[in-house]
Design an enzyme around this catalytic site. Sequence first.
Site, short mmCIF file in Angstrom:
data_model
loop_
_atom_site.label_atom_id
_atom_site.label_comp_id
_atom_site.label_asym_id
_atom_site.label_seq_id
_atom_site.Cartn_x
_atom_site.Cartn_y
_atom_site.Cartn_z
N GLY A 113 73.52 87.69 68.30
CA GLY A 113 72.93 86.77 69.27
C GLY A 113 72.47 85.47 68.63
CB VAL A 118 67.35 83.55 69.95
CG1 VAL A 118 67.36 82.11 70.41
CG2 VAL A 118 67.67 84.49 71.10
CB CYS A 119 70.02 87.75 66.89
SG CYS A 119 70.12 89.04 65.69
CB ILE A 120 66.10 86.48 62.82
CG1 ILE A 120 64.88 87.10 63.53
CG2 ILE A 120 66.22 85.00 63.13
CD1 ILE A 120 63.54 86.50 63.08
#
Length: 327
Positions: free
Chosen positions: A172, A174-176
């Site tokens: 994603g 905004v995935c970390i």
Amino acid sequence: MENVFDYEDIQLIPAKCIVNSRSECDTSVTLGKHTFKLPVVPANMQTIIDEKIAIYLAENGYFYVMHRFEPEKRLTFIKDMHARELIASISVGVKDEEYGFIEQLSNDNIVPEYITIDIAHGHSNAVIKMIQHIKKHLPESFVIAGNVGTPEAVRELEHAGADATKVGIGPGKVCITKIKTGFGTGGWQLAALRWCAKAASKPIIADGGIRTNGDIAKSVRFGASMVMIGSLFAGHEESPGQTIEKDGKAFKEYFGSASEFQKGEKKNVEGKKMFVEHKGSLEDTLKEMEQDLQSSISYAGGTKLEAIRNVDYVVVKNSIFNGDKVY
Ligand SMILES: NC(=O)C1=CN([C@@H]2O[C@H](COP(=O)(O)OP(=O)(O)OC[C@H]3O[C@@H](n4cnc5c(N)ncnc54)[C@H](OP(=O)(O)O)[C@@H]3O)[C@@H](O)[C@H]2O)C=CC1
Ligand SMILES: Nc1nc2c(ncn2[C@@H]2O[C@H](COP(=O)(O)O)[C@@H](O)[C@H]2O)c(=O)[nH]1
């Protein structure tokens, strides 16, 4: 694992066109007992969907999944959708209180048409138990379980009773997760989708990593029945996120469901917040997706989405944008 690739590494190969106009191509897809206009669903995230958008999508023949971050509103939400004779599609987690919620729905004979079990690491006994609990109390609800990234996980969740699985851990925008844990399908989501689809006997929803409309067709080619998208649906007039202005330009917030902003605390954070350029109406984006997908079907040499599943492809290793920005 061999042949690892992602969306930007692939080009689909055109086949002879059989339509006179792209408008002849049909982008509809059936999931469970219902047919939807597009094989696309906006992500069940708080800056992507709210009640108003859910009503708009359902009224206009699109699939939607409501997020689970205001649990106290879910019962009223289902009743309200049903009062409008619209499908109710909600999300649940796996914590203790969710078991009671499912039992309450069952006792009150309130049956959402779709229930998505939405947790980060879906290949777990917690999800298996929740699938079984929903199937016991609400056998008519279509259960989507996730997220996962391996064929073993797909098989286990299907075996537990899931009607569809959702694939994508870490791709994603905004995935970390990939950075903070070192795990996931980030950077090879399309290959992971193919790997999972080969094992699946029920529909797969590809979740995360879609950056252009062409990626929807690529997902269908590699086995997705439906595609869940966050970032491309962020920043609309209707989007729930906060709007800010910078240098005379309007931006809207888009944050991860495992971000500090969603959680209200800095615990097990695996998501971040960003601002995306304001991009007009949701209706225009959905129309453009439909037109682009109709065009994809025509390039695939067919009139329906299934045509895309059989096209050839080449691996072009990070070169399809020729150094250009995406848009
Ligand atoms: N698709 C993706 O790549 C990802 C998506 N997300 C999204 O973020 C939201 C929050 O997800 P999530 O934190 O799972 O939801 P919850 O905070 O509701 O957690 C669900 C349960 O799973 C446990 N849990 C969470 N992660 C793990 C893990 N890695 N191993 C074992 N147990 C775990 C939690 O316990 P505890 O917190 O105590 O560990 C909790 O009991 C969801 O909307 C999810 O879709 C988050 C990360 C990745
Ligand atoms: N690792 C995390 N993944 C998250 C978080 N919040 C949502 N998501 C996943 O991303 C997709 C949307 O991806 P996009 O590339 O289309 O923007 C969404 O459906 C979730 O599966 C998070 O905080 N951390």
